[in-house]
Design an enzyme around this catalytic site. Structure first.
Site, PDB file in Angstrom:
ATOM      1  N   CYS A  76       0.911  -1.010   0.020  1.00  0.00           N
ATOM      2  CA  CYS A  76      -0.068  -0.034   0.048  1.00  0.00           C
ATOM      3  C   CYS A  76       0.641   1.177  -0.001  1.00  0.00           C
ATOM      4  O   CYS A  76       0.458   2.313  -0.447  1.00  0.00           O
ATOM      5  CB  CYS A  76      -0.810   0.073   1.091  1.00  0.00           C
ATOM      6  N   CYS A 122      -5.423  -2.620  -1.076  1.00  0.00           N
ATOM      7  CA  CYS A 122      -6.045  -3.666  -1.443  1.00  0.00           C
ATOM      8  C   CYS A 122      -7.385  -3.236  -2.638  1.00  0.00           C
ATOM      9  O   CYS A 122      -7.819  -2.243  -2.559  1.00  0.00           O
ATOM     10  CB  CYS A 122      -6.754  -4.158  -0.142  1.00  0.00           C
ATOM     11  N   SER A 156     -12.208  -6.434   8.906  1.00  0.00           N
ATOM     12  CA  SER A 156     -11.590  -5.820   7.681  1.00  0.00           C
ATOM     13  C   SER A 156     -12.735  -5.487   6.725  1.00  0.00           C
ATOM     14  O   SER A 156     -13.924  -5.894   6.888  1.00  0.00           O
ATOM     15  CB  SER A 156     -10.601  -6.847   7.106  1.00  0.00           C
ATOM     16  N   CYS A 162      -2.362   2.785   3.333  1.00  0.00           N
ATOM     17  CA  CYS A 162      -2.934   1.724   4.060  1.00  0.00           C
ATOM     18  C   CYS A 162      -4.068   1.936   5.003  1.00  0.00           C
ATOM     19  O   CYS A 162      -4.323   3.353   5.172  1.00  0.00           O
ATOM     20  CB  CYS A 162      -1.895   0.764   4.524  1.00  0.00           C
ATOM     21  N   ASP A 163      -4.878   1.065   5.366  1.00  0.00           N
ATOM     22  CA  ASP A 163      -6.165   1.355   6.360  1.00  0.00           C
ATOM     23  C   ASP A 163      -6.008   2.553   7.100  1.00  0.00           C
ATOM     24  O   ASP A 163      -7.134   3.156   7.043  1.00  0.00           O
ATOM     25  CB  ASP A 163      -6.560   0.029   6.732  1.00  0.00           C
TER      26      ASP A 163
END
Length: 562
Positions: A57, A202, A478, A130-131
């Site tokens: 990511c 993702c 997730s 990223c998240d």
């Protein structure tokens, strides 16, 4: 370029370190880094770059940082790049390390704040992938309230396995398929080698792409930012343009809290539920709203979801990924549909200096495409997220209901203290259709860190139990999770919540249409169990996880530490 009075007037904070004889030591330090006398009179721009080698990511973000710095310089600012951390959920998922994931959101926000504040920067660009990167960056942006914007690193492209598009979700689900004998070890290894073909976050509408969508809709990123793939050449020019845009924000003194209004948050929620986005959006949007001093509650998510149709055919609940949506105009495509139906506040301000409606109308989109449905032909008449209450969740719980809006589950509780015990039981094929899996002591305090359960949900899906087994937890899921999975159950077990009082075999009802989560126990039975209740001792008594557990609030409040 010669110094101008305009440049000097934009040095709202940085003049504290560059002006006057007493600041000679500071200027000497800045000179050592290559700054010229002219640079001392220009605005200073903080550039938080979350590049790292720990996740695809973020591995490429240096390229975007360099382009953004070029844009700042082109507009006569001086960029100062610094780094901060990331945790790769996809790599740490299912391990003890996953407890650090949500903790990293707070560390990211705090680290950006201390550098930008401590070095007296006039403005801020945050580049993340990223998240937890993105909400952490946005929390810092809202907290600091200096002119700022966000740049998303971009989505990964799908891989290809046996002629089909695949992504990391397929690998997690393949673990369960292998455990149940539905996939050979060689097939699993072949899939893992092709599922993630390169850099980027993702692929599906998981947490990273959900949050990039929310940030663009709120007006804190340039139009199109949410969907452009990481490897697309457009991304570099987009970052360069963002650097120039940041300098215009500084000149106009347009600040994050001018943009991050309650209406902007409602727009983000509407778009997320219309697309079937990640349940993590609830935690993160509430945390950002807290920093922006906007009143946002769980009830807002349910109210908006009840009146918003679910119109996106995107993974994990559908067929398409973010790169597919980008081919048809990106997030602007769905915003056009929602604006046309009167479901968005089109007059909210954005970093372009234009309204959301003006931004969306300026974007080219393809109406005839397979990813986004027409408003009068939705996948479901209500949105993809719901808030549940009941005697098991008196302060609320969150479920992604995309595809499950009308279902009711009733069955015996299979109770596990923490995720690993549940995962091992699933891998041993001890869970049966009709069971209600309960995973507790994974909340913000109990975990600590509220780790995600993708390893568990993926294993259930891979074993063919995705529609037949419900799962509830005081942890979270997730964005790649799918199925009847209830997270953020509050109060959590560690503080004496009802989920901590359950016994094996208790009959639980998950009633999605009526937004209920209940167990067949009387108040007297609850009282008896509460009288004998002893929570598990803390997993960590020193270090960052212990510190986090002491400070963090309930998931129903965004799991914030301040």
């Amino acid at each position: 370029m010669a110094t101008t009075s305009r440049n000097l007037s934009l040095k709202h904070r940085s003049r504290e370190v560059t002006e006057g004889p007493d600041r000679a030591p500071a200027r000497a330090m800045l000179t050592a880094m290559g700054l010229t006398p002219d640079d001392m009179d220009k605005p200073f721009v903080a550039l938080a770059n979350l590049a790292s080698d720990v996740t695809p990511c973020n591995v490429h973000l240096d390229r975007l940082a360099q382009a953004a710095k070029e844009g700042v310089r082109q507009a006569d600012g001086v960029p100062f790049e610094f780094g901060t951390i990331t945790i790769s959920d996809g790599i740490s998922m299912g391990t003890e390390g996953m407890k650090a994931s949500l903790v990293s959101r707070e560390v990211i926000a705090d680290s950006i704040e201390v550098v930008t504040f401590g070095e007296r920067m006039d403005a801020l660009v945050a580049i993340a992938g990223c998240d937890k990167n993105m909400p952490g960056c946005m929390m810092a942006i809202a907290r600091l309230n200096v002119p700022a914007l966000h740049i998303y690193g971009g989505t990964i492209m799908p891989g290809n396995y046996n002629g089909n598009d695949v992504n990391i979700q397929d690998v997690f689900e393949a673990v369960g398929a292998h455990a149940s004998g539905r996939m050979t070890l060689d097939e699993l290894r072949a899939l893992e080698c092709v599922a993630c073909p390169g850099e980027g976050s993702c692929a599906g509408l998981f947490t990273a792409n959900t949050m990039s969508t929310a940030i663009e809709v709120m007006g804190m990123a340039l139009p199109g930012d949410a969907s452009i793939p990481a490897t697309d050449p457009r991304k570099i020019e987009h970052a360069r343009q963002a650097g120039r845009t940041l300098m215009r924000l500084l000149e106009e003194d347009l600040r994050p809290r001018d943009i991050l209004t309650r209406q902007a948050f409602e727009n983000a929620i509407t778009t997320v539920v219309a697309m079937g986005g990640s349940t993590n959006a609830v935690l993160h949007l509430m945390a950002i709203a807290n920093e922006a001093q906007v009143d946002l509650s769980l009830s807002d998510f349910d109210r908006i979801s009840r009146s918003t149709p679910y119109i996106a055919d995107m993974r994990p609940g559908g067929r398409y990924v973010m790169a597919d949506l980008d081919r048809y105009g990106g997030v602007s495509l769905i915003m056009k549909r929602l604006l046309g139906a009167g479901l968005l506040h089109g007059d909210t301000m954005t970093i372009t200096g234009k309204t959301l409606r003006e931004n969306v109308e300026s974007m080219d989109t393809v109406d005839d495409q397979p990813v986004i449905m027409q408003m009068d032909q939705p996948r479901s008449p209500t949105g993809g997220l719901a808030i549940l209450y009941g005697n098991l969740a008196p302060e609320g719980a969150v479920i992604k209901v995309a595809g499950y809006q009308e279902k009711v589950y009733r069955g015996p509780a299979r109770v596990f203290d923490q995720e690993q015990a549940a995962f091992q039981s699933i891998q041993r094929q001890e869970i049966r259709p009709g069971d209600i899996v309960v995973i507790r002591y994974e909340g913000p305090k109990g975990g600590p860190g509220m780790q995600e359960m993708l390893a568990v949900t993926g294993a259930l899906i891979g074993q063919g139990l995705g529609d037949d087994v419900a799962l509830m937890t005081d942890g979270r899921f997730s964005g790649a999770s799918r199925g009847p999975m209830v997270g953020h159950v509050t109060p959590e077990a560690a503080v004496g919540g009802p989920i901590g009082l359950l016994n094996e075999g208790d009959i639980i009802t998950l009633d999605i249409p009526n937004r209920r989560l209940d167990v067949a126990l009387t108040e007297e039975e609850f009282a008896d169990r509460r009288a004998n209740f002893k929570p598990m001792p803390p997993n960590y008594t020193t270090g960052v996880l212990a510190k986090y557990a002491k400070l963090v609030s309930s998931a129903s409040e965004g799991a914030v530490t301040g």
